[in-house]
Design an enzyme around this catalytic site. Structure first.
Site, PDB file in Angstrom:
ATOM      1  CB  CYS A 102      -1.424   0.005   0.640  1.00  0.00           C
ATOM      2  SG  CYS A 102      -2.433   0.921   0.898  1.00  0.00           S
ATOM      3  CG  HIS A 195      -3.138  -3.394   3.078  1.00  0.00           C
ATOM      4  ND1 HIS A 195      -2.169  -3.435   3.986  1.00  0.00           N
ATOM      5  CD2 HIS A 195      -4.377  -2.726   3.130  1.00  0.00           C
ATOM      6  CE1 HIS A 195      -3.252  -2.179   3.964  1.00  0.00           C
ATOM      7  NE2 HIS A 195      -3.278  -1.531   3.127  1.00  0.00           N
ATOM      8  CD  GLU A 197      -0.880  -6.230   5.097  1.00  0.00           C
ATOM      9  OE1 GLU A 197      -1.163  -5.142   5.490  1.00  0.00           O
ATOM     10  OE2 GLU A 197      -0.874  -6.639   4.028  1.00  0.00           O
TER      11      GLU A 197
END
Length: 249
Positions: A102, A195, A197
């Site tokens: 990001c 993202h 994660e």
């Protein structure tokens, strides 16, 4: 001196831990290590947003670096962002593997000669279908990733984007909302706008925080949360891609 068989990685955290993430996950650092770490590895945390960076003489001891997302603009001139850009340029010259997520994706682009700015289409919050480029043969790190799909949904939360990649970069993926969802430079730099994660739970709380801070309006937030419940990110494929890149598989 580092054991040659021991892998060592650093997270350059460009955001502060929210109260919710601290309570539920112990902070963002455990979220990244859970997603990208493997048993027997060493992971170190540097709170870049607070001016914490590895010493220059330590850089060579690391096998890879991850730059997190951030509420700040990658094109800003805060001192810590300028220091991060200098570190990225140093790591690039050392051919160290750097994964940007990001804000990290955008600041990689800026530091290495590209252009970033406000997203032409405004905020993108939710689960976005990302389409891979037809020819990914130049990405050696994908060779160890079994059957990576032609398209894969990922969690997104950003209002900035890459406008123009660095000269030597290859655009690897795009979406209907964002022209550069992923880019790479050689086998040592990888930027991902989404993202990998994140869990849906983390994004759900983040949407509420953005609305409470008036960064987005409540109707937009409610619609984003509704759409979030109807979609699933392909977290497994994205995590495998990131780990394949970081570990040179």
């Amino acid at each position: 001196m580092k054991d040659s068989s021991e892998k060592r990685y650093a997270l350059l955290l460009a955001t502060k831990d929210s109260d919710y993430v601290k309570k539920i996950y112990g902070g963002y650092f455990p979220v990244f290590v859970e997603a990208f770490g493997d048993e027997g590895e060493t992971w170190d945390l540097y709170r870049a947003i607070e001016g914490e960076f590895p010493d220059m003489e330590e850089l060579d001891s690391y096998d890879g670096f991850v730059i997190s997302g951030s509420p700040h603009d990658a094109y800003g001139n805060d001192l810590w962002i300028l220091r991060l850009c200098f570190l990225i340029q140093t790591l690039d010259s050392m051919q160290k593997r750097v994964l940007g997520i990001c804000f990290g994706h955008q600041v990689l682009c800026r530091a290495l000669g590209g252009r970033v700015g406000k997203a032409y289409g405004g905020w993108d919050i939710g689960v976005r279908k990302v389409i891979m480029a037809e020819d990914l043969s130049q990405c050696k790190f994908l060779e160890g990733v079994e059957e990576f799909p032609h398209s894969a949904p990922i969690i997104e939360c950003h209002q900035d984007e890459v406008w123009e990649v660095p000269l030597e970069a290859e655009v690897l993926a795009f979406s209907e909302k964002t022209g550069v969802e992923m880019f790479a430079i050689g086998d040592h730099v990888l930027g991902i706008q989404g993202h990998p994660e994140y869990t849906k739970d983390i994004l759900h709380n983040l949407i509420d925080r953005l609305a409470n801070m008036s960064s987005i309006d409540r109707a937009f937030a409610d619609d984003a949360k509704r759409r979030l419940e109807e979609a699933e990110p392909d977290r497994s494929s994205w995590v495998k891609l990131c780990k394949g890149f970081l570990k040179g598989r």
